[in-house]
Write a protein that holds these residues in place. Structure first.
Motif, PDB file in Angstrom:
ATOM      1  N   ASP A  83      -0.006   5.855  11.544  1.00 20.76           N
ATOM      2  CA  ASP A  83       0.849   5.397  12.637  1.00 20.76           C
ATOM      3  C   ASP A  83       1.045   6.441  13.731  1.00 20.76           C
ATOM      4  OD1 ASP A  83       2.499   7.020  11.135  1.00 20.76           O
ATOM      5  OD2 ASP A  83       4.055   5.512  10.829  1.00 20.76           O
ATOM      6  N   SER A 125       0.383   0.136  10.018  1.00 17.18           N
ATOM      7  CA  SER A 125       1.428  -0.226   9.058  1.00 17.18           C
ATOM      8  C   SER A 125       0.768  -0.618   7.741  1.00 17.18           C
ATOM      9  CB  SER A 125       2.264  -1.392   9.584  1.00 17.18           C
ATOM     10  OG  SER A 125       1.511  -2.588   9.569  1.00 17.18           O
ATOM     11  N   GLY A 126       1.573  -0.640   6.696  1.00 21.78           N
ATOM     12  CA  GLY A 126       1.039  -1.040   5.392  1.00 21.78           C
ATOM     13  C   GLY A 126       0.524  -2.467   5.384  1.00 21.78           C
ATOM     14  N   ASN A 169       3.078   7.990   4.460  1.00 24.84           N
ATOM     15  CA  ASN A 169       4.300   7.584   5.153  1.00 24.84           C
ATOM     16  C   ASN A 169       3.964   6.890   6.465  1.00 24.84           C
ATOM     17  OD1 ASN A 169       6.247   8.642   3.311  1.00 24.84           O
ATOM     18  ND2 ASN A 169       5.628  10.670   4.001  1.00 24.84           N
ATOM     19  N   ILE A 170       3.845   5.565   6.399  1.00 24.20           N
ATOM     20  CA  ILE A 170       3.565   4.768   7.594  1.00 24.20           C
ATOM     21  C   ILE A 170       4.670   3.743   7.769  1.00 24.20           C
ATOM     22  CG2 ILE A 170       1.072   5.057   7.730  1.00 24.20           C
ATOM     23  CD1 ILE A 170       0.758   2.508   6.112  1.00 24.20           C
ATOM     24  N   ARG A 171       4.777   3.267   8.987  1.00 24.69           N
ATOM     25  CA  ARG A 171       5.834   2.294   9.273  1.00 24.69           C
ATOM     26  C   ARG A 171       5.477   0.935   8.687  1.00 24.69           C
ATOM     27  NH1 ARG A 171       4.003   2.997  15.028  1.00 24.69           N
ATOM     28  NH2 ARG A 171       2.499   1.344  15.348  1.00 24.69           N
ATOM     29  N   ASP A 215       4.930   0.947   2.531  1.00 24.51           N
ATOM     30  CA  ASP A 215       4.350   2.243   2.902  1.00 24.51           C
ATOM     31  C   ASP A 215       2.890   2.312   2.449  1.00 24.51           C
ATOM     32  OD1 ASP A 215       4.395   2.800   0.152  1.00 24.51           O
ATOM     33  OD2 ASP A 215       6.015   4.258   0.292  1.00 24.51           O
ATOM     34  N   GLY A 216       2.279   3.473   2.649  1.00 24.97           N
ATOM     35  CA  GLY A 216       0.872   3.638   2.300  1.00 24.97           C
ATOM     36  C   GLY A 216       0.596   3.475   0.815  1.00 24.97           C
ATOM     37  N   SER A 229      -1.441  13.213   3.398  1.00 26.63           N
ATOM     38  CA  SER A 229       0.005  13.434   3.338  1.00 26.63           C
ATOM     39  C   SER A 229       0.352  14.904   3.463  1.00 26.63           C
ATOM     40  CB  SER A 229       0.552  12.914   2.010  1.00 26.63           C
ATOM     41  OG  SER A 229       1.944  13.159   1.919  1.00 26.63           O
TER      42      SER A 229
END
Length: 121
Positions: A12, A37-38, A58-60, A64-65, A84
């Motif tokens: 993201d 995004s996931g 850590n994605i919006r 999450d991922g 990460s």
């Protein structure tokens, strides 16, 4: 070796996604439309059937991922490289995924990334 191998970048942070995309294209990988995004990652994995996924943890989005990776690995046989800033052990425990997932710490070592990608294709 990479020619014809398709990679989906799930990130993201637009500058990171663009930079990775340029690097992968330089290495002759084909790129899918990136996901931010996931939920988008799962949709793109289904529609584009990439050979490899680079997934930020850590994605919006609602998922999450790690959750996206769980869904993708349960439905498709696509290897995933997690990206990460967290340690591999923390992610491995949280993810509960074995075998198909590789881990790269941010900032990523480009030589290590290339070797990892080549070993997966």
């Amino acid at each position: 070796m990479a020619i014809g191998k398709k990679v989906l970048i799930v990130e993201d942070e637009i500058l990171i996604a663009l930079s990775l995309g340029e690097l992968l294209e330089y290495w002759s990988y084909e790129l899918c439309e990136p996901a931010a995004s996931g939920e988008d990652a799962v949709r793109r994995a289904e529609s584009e059937q990439p050979d490899i996924i680079l997934m930020d943890v850590n994605i919006r989005g609602r998922i999450d991922g790690i959750q996206a990776a769980r869904e993708i690995t349960s439905r498709f046989n696509i290897p995933i490289i997690f990206m990460s800033g967290y340690s591999q052990d923390e992610i491995r425990k949280k993810a509960g995924l074995d075998g198909v997932v590789e881990f790269m710490s941010k900032p990523m070592d480009h030589d290590k990334l290339r070797k990892t990608l080549e070993s997966m294709t």
